[in-house]
Design a protein around this motif. Structure first.
Motif, short mmCIF file in Angstrom:
data_model
loop_
_atom_site.label_atom_id
_atom_site.label_comp_id
_atom_site.label_asym_id
_atom_site.label_seq_id
_atom_site.Cartn_x
_atom_site.Cartn_y
_atom_site.Cartn_z
N LEU A 1 15.35 51.37 -61.42
CA LEU A 1 16.21 51.79 -62.47
C LEU A 1 15.87 50.92 -63.78
O LEU A 1 16.24 49.76 -63.57
N THR A 2 15.19 51.25 -64.58
CA THR A 2 14.77 50.30 -65.58
C THR A 2 14.92 50.86 -67.09
O THR A 2 14.71 51.90 -67.31
N ASP A 3 15.03 50.08 -68.14
CA ASP A 3 15.23 50.36 -69.49
C ASP A 3 13.88 49.99 -70.32
O ASP A 3 13.68 50.24 -71.16
N ASN A 4 12.89 49.37 -69.38
CA ASN A 4 11.64 49.21 -69.93
C ASN A 4 10.69 49.30 -68.78
O ASN A 4 10.15 48.32 -68.03
N ARG A 5 9.92 50.25 -68.75
CA ARG A 5 8.97 50.47 -67.81
C ARG A 5 7.89 49.80 -67.75
O ARG A 5 7.45 49.28 -66.53
N ASN A 6 7.12 49.38 -68.85
CA ASN A 6 6.23 48.40 -69.02
C ASN A 6 6.52 47.32 -68.36
O ASN A 6 5.66 46.56 -67.39
N ARG A 7 7.71 46.49 -68.59
CA ARG A 7 8.06 45.36 -67.88
C ARG A 7 8.20 45.32 -66.43
O ARG A 7 7.70 44.41 -65.78
#
Length: 249
Positions: free
Chosen positions: A102-108
């Motif tokens: 679960l992420t707020d920054n897919r690239n990171r």
């Protein structure tokens, strides 16, 4: 040690119990946040939120922390918007690995996961590159003391489950992922809250590892587990007890 046990037999290898507890709470709060936003903020009317709250309770998260997480999730200016992402790849010795995040920054998150695989003898693949080696199952676990084998089997069949494995360590009820919530609710109504209830990836076959390959794989899994964006890690490996003893020594 099988991969679907999610490494609970080796968690003692990692120090900093407080840090692990904090990471576990952070993951649970993310799941509560996403679940609360996906439907009504009432666990009784939102099966996913109910499952998240149950998991938080099992992890001994304080009730006020759970309540604050739900209120924050649905309040004005609710904060981070998390996306559900699944990564798949192969680790050392061709072990298949599935990572749920679960992420707020897919690239990171993608960069972190790709780096972990590259540094520890693996390779990140495309979506569905390894998931065909697993089954998606609902799993409900109870201690052996709640019922005898026949009573649990009868209740599980009535609830719509597919299989029950009972033994001295307890009862494990499995069902199709789509049937998880009604099966869990039916068993809970009869036997009370389970020890664990979740949907997980269960490998169809496992890869048995020698000491060298096991050490490399466990390093990869440790790095993935320590990533704040990662919720769950599944892998189709098996480590013989003798090898595990050497690695834990």
């Amino acid at each position: 040690m099988a991969g679907h046990s999610q490494f609970k037999n080796i968690m003692h290898r990692k120090g900093a119990q407080d840090a692990k507890r904090a990471r576990a709470f952070a993951r649970l709060i993310r799941e509560i946040t996403v679940a609360a936003r996906s439907g009504l903020p009432d666990p009784a009317s939102n099966p996913r939120l109910r499952a998240a709250v149950m998991a938080a309770r099992q992890a001994n998260m304080p009730k006020d922390t759970v309540d604050r997480a739900i209120k924050k999730a649905v309040g004005a200016g609710a904060g981070d918007d998390y996306a559900e992402v699944r990564y798949e790849g192969y680790g050392p010795a061709g072990v298949a690995v599935i990572i749920e995040a679960l992420t707020d920054n897919r690239n990171r998150t993608a960069a972190d996961v790709r780096s972990a695989f590259a540094k520890h003898g693996g390779a990140l693949g495309e979506t569905n590159s390894v998931s065909f080696l697993f089954s998606r199952l609902g799993v409900v676990r109870y201690p052996a003391s709640v019922a005898d084998e026949d009573s649990m089997l009868e209740a599980a069949i009535e609830a719509g489950a597919d299989n029950v494995e009972s033994g001295p360590d307890g009862h494990e009820v499995t069902c199709a992922a789509d049937s998880f919530f009604p099966v869990r609710d039916a068993l809970e109504a009869k036997f009370g809250s389970p020890e664990e209830a979740k949907v997980e990836w269960r490998p169809a076959t496992t890869v048995t590892l020698d000491e060298e390959k096991a050490a490399s794989l466990l390093k990869l899994l440790d790095v993935l587990e320590d990533n704040d964006d990662v919720q769950n890690v599944y892998a189709n490996f098996d480590i013989p007890e003798a090898v595990l003893a050497k690695l834990s020594g």
